[in-house]
Scaffold this motif. Sequence first.
Motif, PDB file in Angstrom:
ATOM      1  N   ALA A  27      54.387 138.158   0.143  1.00  0.00           N
ATOM      2  CA  ALA A  27      54.811 136.926   0.818  1.00  0.00           C
ATOM      3  C   ALA A  27      54.430 135.665   0.048  1.00  0.00           C
ATOM      4  CB  ALA A  27      54.223 136.868   2.224  1.00  0.00           C
ATOM      5  N   SER A  28      53.390 135.734  -0.782  1.00  0.00           N
ATOM      6  CA  SER A  28      52.968 134.541  -1.524  1.00  0.00           C
ATOM      7  C   SER A  28      53.517 134.522  -2.946  1.00  0.00           C
ATOM      8  CB  SER A  28      51.440 134.444  -1.561  1.00  0.00           C
ATOM      9  OG  SER A  28      50.871 135.533  -2.245  1.00  0.00           O
ATOM     10  N   LEU A  29      54.470 135.376  -3.240  1.00  0.00           N
ATOM     11  CA  LEU A  29      55.071 135.413  -4.565  1.00  0.00           C
ATOM     12  C   LEU A  29      55.834 134.115  -4.830  1.00  0.00           C
ATOM     13  CD1 LEU A  29      55.311 137.493  -6.901  1.00  0.00           C
ATOM     14  CD2 LEU A  29      57.505 138.182  -5.920  1.00  0.00           C
ATOM     15  N   PRO A  30      55.557 133.431  -5.952  1.00  0.00           N
ATOM     16  CA  PRO A  30      56.293 132.189  -6.275  1.00  0.00           C
ATOM     17  C   PRO A  30      57.784 132.458  -6.426  1.00  0.00           C
ATOM     18  CG  PRO A  30      54.307 132.366  -7.614  1.00  0.00           C
ATOM     19  CD  PRO A  30      54.480 133.702  -6.927  1.00  0.00           C
ATOM     20  N   ARG A  36      57.132 129.545  -2.245  1.00  0.00           N
ATOM     21  CA  ARG A  36      56.664 130.925  -2.095  1.00  0.00           C
ATOM     22  C   ARG A  36      57.630 131.624  -1.142  1.00  0.00           C
ATOM     23  NH1 ARG A  36      51.259 131.837  -4.280  1.00  0.00           N
ATOM     24  NH2 ARG A  36      50.644 129.844  -5.175  1.00  0.00           N
ATOM     25  N   LEU A  37      57.708 132.949  -1.235  1.00  0.00           N
ATOM     26  CA  LEU A  37      58.665 133.666  -0.391  1.00  0.00           C
ATOM     27  C   LEU A  37      58.408 133.444   1.096  1.00  0.00           C
ATOM     28  CD1 LEU A  37      59.105 137.063  -2.277  1.00  0.00           C
ATOM     29  CD2 LEU A  37      60.828 135.291  -1.927  1.00  0.00           C
ATOM     30  N   ILE A  38      57.151 133.319   1.492  1.00  0.00           N
ATOM     31  CA  ILE A  38      56.828 133.115   2.910  1.00  0.00           C
ATOM     32  C   ILE A  38      57.447 131.830   3.456  1.00  0.00           C
ATOM     33  CG2 ILE A  38      54.672 131.892   2.376  1.00  0.00           C
ATOM     34  CD1 ILE A  38      55.105 134.359   5.292  1.00  0.00           C
ATOM     35  N   ASP A  39      57.711 130.861   2.579  1.00  0.00           N
ATOM     36  CA  ASP A  39      58.255 129.570   3.024  1.00  0.00           C
ATOM     37  C   ASP A  39      59.571 129.724   3.770  1.00  0.00           C
ATOM     38  OD1 ASP A  39      56.118 128.339   1.767  1.00  0.00           O
ATOM     39  OD2 ASP A  39      57.248 127.845  -0.044  1.00  0.00           O
ATOM     40  N   PHE A  40      60.391 130.681   3.344  1.00  0.00           N
ATOM     41  CA  PHE A  40      61.730 130.815   3.925  1.00  0.00           C
ATOM     42  C   PHE A  40      61.662 131.388   5.334  1.00  0.00           C
ATOM     43  CE2 PHE A  40      62.047 130.806  -0.644  1.00  0.00           C
ATOM     44  CZ  PHE A  40      63.025 129.858  -0.866  1.00  0.00           C
ATOM     45  N   SER A  59      46.762 143.095   1.918  1.00  0.00           N
ATOM     46  CA  SER A  59      45.875 143.090   0.755  1.00  0.00           C
ATOM     47  C   SER A  59      46.184 141.879  -0.117  1.00  0.00           C
ATOM     48  CB  SER A  59      46.036 144.378  -0.064  1.00  0.00           C
ATOM     49  OG  SER A  59      47.373 144.512  -0.534  1.00  0.00           O
ATOM     50  N   ASN A  60      45.210 141.482  -0.928  1.00  0.00           N
ATOM     51  CA  ASN A  60      45.391 140.373  -1.882  1.00  0.00           C
ATOM     52  C   ASN A  60      45.975 139.136  -1.218  1.00  0.00           C
ATOM     53  OD1 ASN A  60      44.506 142.034  -3.982  1.00  0.00           O
ATOM     54  ND2 ASN A  60      46.574 142.733  -4.454  1.00  0.00           N
ATOM     55  N   TYR A  61      45.423 138.757  -0.079  1.00  0.00           N
ATOM     56  CA  TYR A  61      46.034 137.672   0.681  1.00  0.00           C
ATOM     57  C   TYR A  61      45.307 136.330   0.554  1.00  0.00           C
ATOM     58  CZ  TYR A  61      42.614 139.348   4.157  1.00  0.00           C
ATOM     59  OH  TYR A  61      41.463 139.769   4.795  1.00  0.00           O
ATOM     60  N   SER A  62      44.389 136.186  -0.387  1.00  0.00           N
ATOM     61  CA  SER A  62      43.679 134.910  -0.525  1.00  0.00           C
ATOM     62  C   SER A  62      44.622 133.788  -0.959  1.00  0.00           C
ATOM     63  CB  SER A  62      42.521 135.045  -1.523  1.00  0.00           C
ATOM     64  OG  SER A  62      42.998 135.405  -2.809  1.00  0.00           O
ATOM     65  N   SER A  63      45.556 134.076  -1.885  1.00  0.00           N
ATOM     66  CA  SER A  63      46.499 133.035  -2.313  1.00  0.00           C
ATOM     67  C   SER A  63      47.445 132.661  -1.175  1.00  0.00           C
ATOM     68  CB  SER A  63      47.305 133.508  -3.528  1.00  0.00           C
ATOM     69  OG  SER A  63      48.160 134.591  -3.197  1.00  0.00           O
ATOM     70  N   LEU A  64      47.761 133.614  -0.310  1.00  0.00           N
ATOM     71  CA  LEU A  64      48.606 133.333   0.847  1.00  0.00           C
ATOM     72  C   LEU A  64      47.886 132.385   1.804  1.00  0.00           C
ATOM     73  CD1 LEU A  64      51.223 133.920   2.418  1.00  0.00           C
ATOM     74  CD2 LEU A  64      50.052 135.862   3.470  1.00  0.00           C
ATOM     75  N   ASN A 124      59.874 140.716   7.668  1.00  0.00           N
ATOM     76  CA  ASN A 124      59.063 140.817   6.468  1.00  0.00           C
ATOM     77  C   ASN A 124      58.949 139.435   5.831  1.00  0.00           C
ATOM     78  OD1 ASN A 124      58.868 143.529   6.931  1.00  0.00           O
ATOM     79  ND2 ASN A 124      59.989 144.172   5.111  1.00  0.00           N
ATOM     80  N   GLY A 125      57.929 139.257   5.002  1.00  0.00           N
ATOM     81  CA  GLY A 125      57.718 137.959   4.378  1.00  0.00           C
ATOM     82  C   GLY A 125      58.357 137.817   3.018  1.00  0.00           C
ATOM     83  N   ASN A 126      59.222 138.752   2.651  1.00  0.00           N
ATOM     84  CA  ASN A 126      59.831 138.730   1.313  1.00  0.00           C
ATOM     85  C   ASN A 126      61.338 138.522   1.351  1.00  0.00           C
ATOM     86  OD1 ASN A 126      60.444 141.227   2.460  1.00  0.00           O
ATOM     87  ND2 ASN A 126      60.356 142.321   0.519  1.00  0.00           N
ATOM     88  N   ILE A 127      61.806 137.758   2.344  1.00  0.00           N
ATOM     89  CA  ILE A 127      63.243 137.552   2.522  1.00  0.00           C
ATOM     90  C   ILE A 127      63.565 136.077   2.337  1.00  0.00           C
ATOM     91  CG2 ILE A 127      65.199 137.850   4.072  1.00  0.00           C
ATOM     92  CD1 ILE A 127      63.301 139.890   5.567  1.00  0.00           C
TER      93      ILE A 127
END
Length: 370
Positions: A27-30, A36-40, A59-64, A124-127
């Motif tokens: 979800a936090s992928l630029p 970031r993907l979560i923005d949408f 997992s790995n959610y600190s950047s999120l 999902n957070g990747n859409i």
Amino acid sequence: MNNVMGVIFASDNEARLTDLTIHRTTASLPFCGRYRLIDFTLSNFVNSGITKIALVTRSNYSSLMDHIRMGRDWDLNRKNDGISVFPPFVLNSSREMYKGKVEALYSIQGFIRSGREEYVLMSNGNIAMNIDLDKVFKKHIETGADVTMLTHKEMTGTSRRLVVERDNSDRVIDMYLSETPQPEEREVGLNVYLVKKAKLLGLVDYAYARGYFDFEKDVLTKRAGELKIYAYHVEEYAAIVDDIKSFYKENMNLLDSDNRNKLFYGHGVIFTKVKDSVPTIYKEGAQVTNSLIADGCIINGKVENSILFRGVVVEKGAIVSNSIIMENGMIMENASVNYAITDKDVTINPGRTIGGYETYPMVIAKGKKV
């Protein structure tokens, strides 16, 4: 849609995103220069009046967390409702991560039950999409559906897709999971579902009691015959980003102004974390064609058919083609980058040549020097 609460799953299929998700969740992928993907998903929810949102991490959610903060940029830092972040554990007393959406939903059932809303919209957070969710709700009520699922047409590849078959009334008559490339477009689920709260809790209890954990496989496909599942076909721009190929393709699709306008100027504004960066500087030797350049960059070389995130430097004589250069990337003097994805803080040393292919772009992990 103030009678609807939202649930967003931050992680999905991260193994296929290889080096891009070593330090972050999906979800936090630029995406597209400054988002970031979560923005949408968050913006879609907020633009449709959904202001009680659960964000389920894995997992790995600190950047999120750094990106979301308290939800201020989406007007979600409020006394009532707002965004609630849930850690990746099945139960408070357990130290095991949830295996799938069923276990994740079971772990937050207290949050779901406590809400005054009657309906739950899960995503999902990747859409990447920007659609009118009010129309989805209206169709859900009109059809009397147990579950309304968003679908669109796309070519299936090696990433998992839920292929849907529907009748003339849009009722789903069959669905199956596919990871096999097909020669023609299929109707595919976008992993977005609208369900009445009581129905969802019943489905989750039923599945959890039987040791099921995959919502698509163990709930939807197994019970498609008995549940009233309706498809809402999305005509607007929509994309699932769950592997390197789709990440590269969907970013590059946004170099087309038609696609970009559909995504960013569709149903509402796409919000993101605000950063007060200086404007990009184009020096005398800069050549830029068909590219998206974020703020804070310094361009003194050649950039074509590429996306540059904030703070990227392209030095004199350097060439960036058909590539995605993430934040604070350094393309040094006389270096050449073609068909590549470089993560944050990557440095390409002077004179180096980096290249992949359109169907297989080279990925360079965060912080590397080449």
